[in-house]
Design an enzyme around this catalytic site. Structure first.
Site, PDB file in Angstrom:
ATOM      1  N   GLU A  92       0.887  -1.164   0.035  1.00 59.62           N
ATOM      2  CA  GLU A  92       0.060  -0.052  -0.020  1.00 59.62           C
ATOM      3  C   GLU A  92       0.902   1.154  -0.052  1.00 59.62           C
ATOM      4  OE1 GLU A  92      -3.150   0.809  -0.134  1.00 59.62           O
ATOM      5  OE2 GLU A  92      -4.170  -1.233   0.339  1.00 59.62           O
ATOM      6  N   HIS A 134      -3.529  -2.581  -8.392  1.00 59.78           N
ATOM      7  CA  HIS A 134      -4.518  -3.243  -8.090  1.00 59.78           C
ATOM      8  C   HIS A 134      -5.735  -3.082  -9.473  1.00 59.78           C
ATOM      9  CE1 HIS A 134      -7.460  -3.406  -4.609  1.00 59.78           C
ATOM     10  NE2 HIS A 134      -7.676  -4.576  -5.188  1.00 59.78           N
ATOM     11  N   ASP A 144      -6.439   2.108  -8.332  1.00 58.68           N
ATOM     12  CA  ASP A 144      -5.212   2.267  -7.924  1.00 58.68           C
ATOM     13  C   ASP A 144      -4.001   1.350  -8.452  1.00 58.68           C
ATOM     14  OD1 ASP A 144      -6.882   0.489  -6.242  1.00 58.68           O
ATOM     15  OD2 ASP A 144      -5.131   0.627  -4.821  1.00 58.68           O
TER      16      ASP A 144
END
Length: 232
Positions: A92, A134, A144
């Site tokens: 992330e 993603h 994203d």
């Protein structure tokens, strides 16, 4: 394990892998700030997690051991793999995302991300074609890390597939043939326009319109050749 410096903030949201690691999936956090994102990823109620979080100042946070299956990709598919979580490492990258004021990724952040990616792919033998966003593995649901993510910078370091730029040739496929080629490349084409948009977001980010045109066809053809040629 990695020698890249980081701090530990364990998440309880993981389980056991059912397949070996063959992919790396990059996300943005899509929340107002890093603190909110890390708190959410560490909360048992969220049922989501990632192996690593990379903050805008370059700080790296480890949340799930790489040996475990973090819950980052959700319902997703790539190159025949339907349980992407089992087969992948999830990173992330702190960014507010399209909902909260999407912005370029600071160089300090990318400067920390690159050695982390290099370390992961070296240890697991992950190929460039399996370093994905993603949105690549969940085109109908996700955007994203988005069109501002510097894929080209990673590609020049052989940490992602390059965008083909030389000797492009439009194969003049029908739209149906393009979608079949896109599926062969790796995308889930169950929602065709979403798959086209995800492809454009990754490989032609200056024009994301969901329209299959000659440039899209030429880029995809080049990517399907044995050695994609780009801006390396």
């Amino acid at each position: 394990m990695t020698d890249v410096p980081m701090i530990e903030t364990p998440s309880p949201n993981f389980d056991e892998r059912t397949s070996p690691v063959s992919m790396l999936v990059l996300h943005y956090t899509g929340m107002r700030d890093a603190q909110s994102a890390v708190a959410w990823l560490a909360s048992p109620e969220s049922k989501v997690s990632a192996h690593y979080v990379v903050c805008e100042d370059g700080q790296i946070i480890r949340m799930v051991d790489e040996a475990k299956r973090a819950w980052h990709a959700g319902r997703s598919h790539w190159r025949g793999i339907n349980d992407v979580n089992s087969a992948s490492i999830g990173i992330e990258i702190v960014n507010p995302g399209h909902e909260w004021g999407y912005r370029p990724f600071p160089q300090a952040q990318i400067g920390a991300l690159i050695p982390l990616i290099h370390d992961i792919v070296q240890r697991h033998g992950i190929t460039r074609g399996n370093i994905v966003g993603h949105s690549d593995v969940a085109p109908a649901r996700k955007q994203d890390p988005g069109e501002l993510f510097p894929w080209g910078q990673l590609a020049r370091l052989r940490l992602a597939l390059p965008r083909p730029t030389r000797n492009l040739m439009d194969p003049l496929w029908t739209d149906s043939a393009f979608l079949l080629a896109l599926e062969r490349f790796g995308y889930d084409i169950a929602e065709p326009q979403a798959a086209v948009i995800a492809f454009q977001r990754r490989f032609r980010p200056e024009l994301i319109d969901g329209v299959i045109d000659g440039e899209c066809r030429a880029i995809l053809l080049a990517l399907l050749l044995p050695k994609p040629r780009g801006d390396e």
